[in-house]
Design an enzyme around this catalytic site. Structure first.
Site, PDB file in Angstrom:
ATOM      1  N   HIS A  47       0.836  -1.197   0.000  1.00 47.52           N
ATOM      2  CA  HIS A  47       0.000   0.000   0.000  1.00 47.52           C
ATOM      3  C   HIS A  47       0.872   1.249   0.000  1.00 47.52           C
ATOM      4  CE1 HIS A  47      -3.491   2.579   0.714  1.00 47.52           C
ATOM      5  NE2 HIS A  47      -2.654   3.283   1.463  1.00 47.52           N
ATOM      6  N   HIS A  99      -1.674   3.427  -8.484  1.00 53.52           N
ATOM      7  CA  HIS A  99      -2.061   2.575  -9.600  1.00 53.52           C
ATOM      8  C   HIS A  99      -1.625   3.210 -10.901  1.00 53.52           C
ATOM      9  CE1 HIS A  99      -5.366   5.216  -8.381  1.00 53.52           C
ATOM     10  NE2 HIS A  99      -5.662   5.349  -9.668  1.00 53.52           N
TER      11      HIS A  99
HETATM   12  P1  5GP Z   1      -7.863   7.400 -10.255  1.00 50.35           P
HETATM   13  O1  5GP Z   1      -8.976   8.342 -10.629  1.00 50.35           O
HETATM   14  O2  5GP Z   1      -7.659   7.366  -8.749  1.00 50.35           O
HETATM   15  O3  5GP Z   1      -6.587   7.666 -11.012  1.00 50.35           O
HETATM   16  O4  5GP Z   1      -8.305   5.975 -10.752  1.00 50.35           O
HETATM   17  C1  5GP Z   1      -9.081   5.104  -9.989  1.00 50.35           C
HETATM   18  C2  5GP Z   1      -9.672   4.117 -10.944  1.00 50.35           C
HETATM   19  O5  5GP Z   1     -10.197   3.041 -10.199  1.00 50.35           O
HETATM   20  C3  5GP Z   1     -10.818   4.695 -11.776  1.00 50.35           C
HETATM   21  O6  5GP Z   1     -10.503   4.581 -13.159  1.00 50.35           O
HETATM   22  C4  5GP Z   1     -12.021   3.837 -11.383  1.00 50.35           C
HETATM   23  O7  5GP Z   1     -12.890   3.552 -12.457  1.00 50.35           O
HETATM   24  C5  5GP Z   1     -11.357   2.573 -10.838  1.00 50.35           C
HETATM   25  N1  5GP Z   1     -12.149   1.877  -9.833  1.00 50.35           N
HETATM   26  C6  5GP Z   1     -12.816   2.438  -8.792  1.00 50.35           C
HETATM   27  N2  5GP Z   1     -13.406   1.492  -8.059  1.00 50.35           N
HETATM   28  C7  5GP Z   1     -13.124   0.300  -8.653  1.00 50.35           C
HETATM   29  C8  5GP Z   1     -13.457  -1.053  -8.344  1.00 50.35           C
HETATM   30  O8  5GP Z   1     -14.158  -1.379  -7.367  1.00 50.35           O
HETATM   31  N3  5GP Z   1     -12.982  -2.012  -9.186  1.00 50.35           N
HETATM   32  C9  5GP Z   1     -12.210  -1.709 -10.277  1.00 50.35           C
HETATM   33  N4  5GP Z   1     -11.808  -2.724 -11.024  1.00 50.35           N
HETATM   34  N5  5GP Z   1     -11.863  -0.445 -10.579  1.00 50.35           N
HETATM   35  C10 5GP Z   1     -12.312   0.545  -9.780  1.00 50.35           C
HETATM   36 ZN    ZN Z   2      -4.183   0.023  -0.414  1.00 44.48          ZN
END
Ligand code: 5GP
Ligand code: ZN
Length: 113
Positions: A47, A99
């Site tokens: 994490h 990520h």
């Molecule tokens: P960020 O906006 O933080 O860069 O990206 C987070 C990503 O996580 C988003 O593209 C969103 O669609 C994805 N995401 C959020 N919740 C979940 C989930 O429960 N499962 C999966 N597979 N993706 C998720």
């Molecule tokens: Zn985490």
């Protein structure tokens, strides 16, 4: 691993995900709300709240994200792809577990919106 972190829960198998690759260091799975025909997330199992939390001890795994990410992209038939790591709310980060997005299968505009 923080109890309330969504991606830590996916790593532990407490929340289902469409997994594509897993080893001791990293996990790759499909984004739940794809922004391109192929949209994959690759995360370290450790994490880290985001790129800002990366230290020297994480450098090997960060390189692995990119190397394995490329292999996954080729398997998914997107030799042309975009990698995105959002750091902080203004950049669009919504999940605070580092990520790397792999996006492909359509034309990508530059600059990003
Ligand atoms: P960020 O906006 O933080 O860069 O990206 C987070 C990503 O996580 C988003 O593209 C969103 O669609 C994805 N995401 C959020 N919740 C979940 C989930 O429960 N499962 C999966 N597979 N993706 C998720
Ligand atoms: Zn985490």
């Amino acid at each position: 691993m923080p109890d309330n972190c969504l991606f830590c829960k996916i790593i532990r198998g407490e929340i289902p995900a469409s997994k594509l690759y897993e080893d001791d260091d990293i996990l790759a799975f499909r984004d739940i709300a794809p922004q391109a025909p192929v949209h994959i997330l690759v995360i370290p199992k450790k994490h880290l709240r985001g790129p800002e939390a990366v230290t020297e001890e994480d450098e090997r795994v960060m390189g692995k994200l990119m190397r394995v990410g490329n292999e996954i992209a080729l398997k998914e038939s997107i030799p042309s792809y975009r990698l995105v790591c959002n750091n902080g709310v203004q950049a669009g980060q919504t999940v605070f577990h580092l990520h790397m997005h792999i996006l492909g299968g359509r034309h990508m505009a530059w600059p990003p919106g």
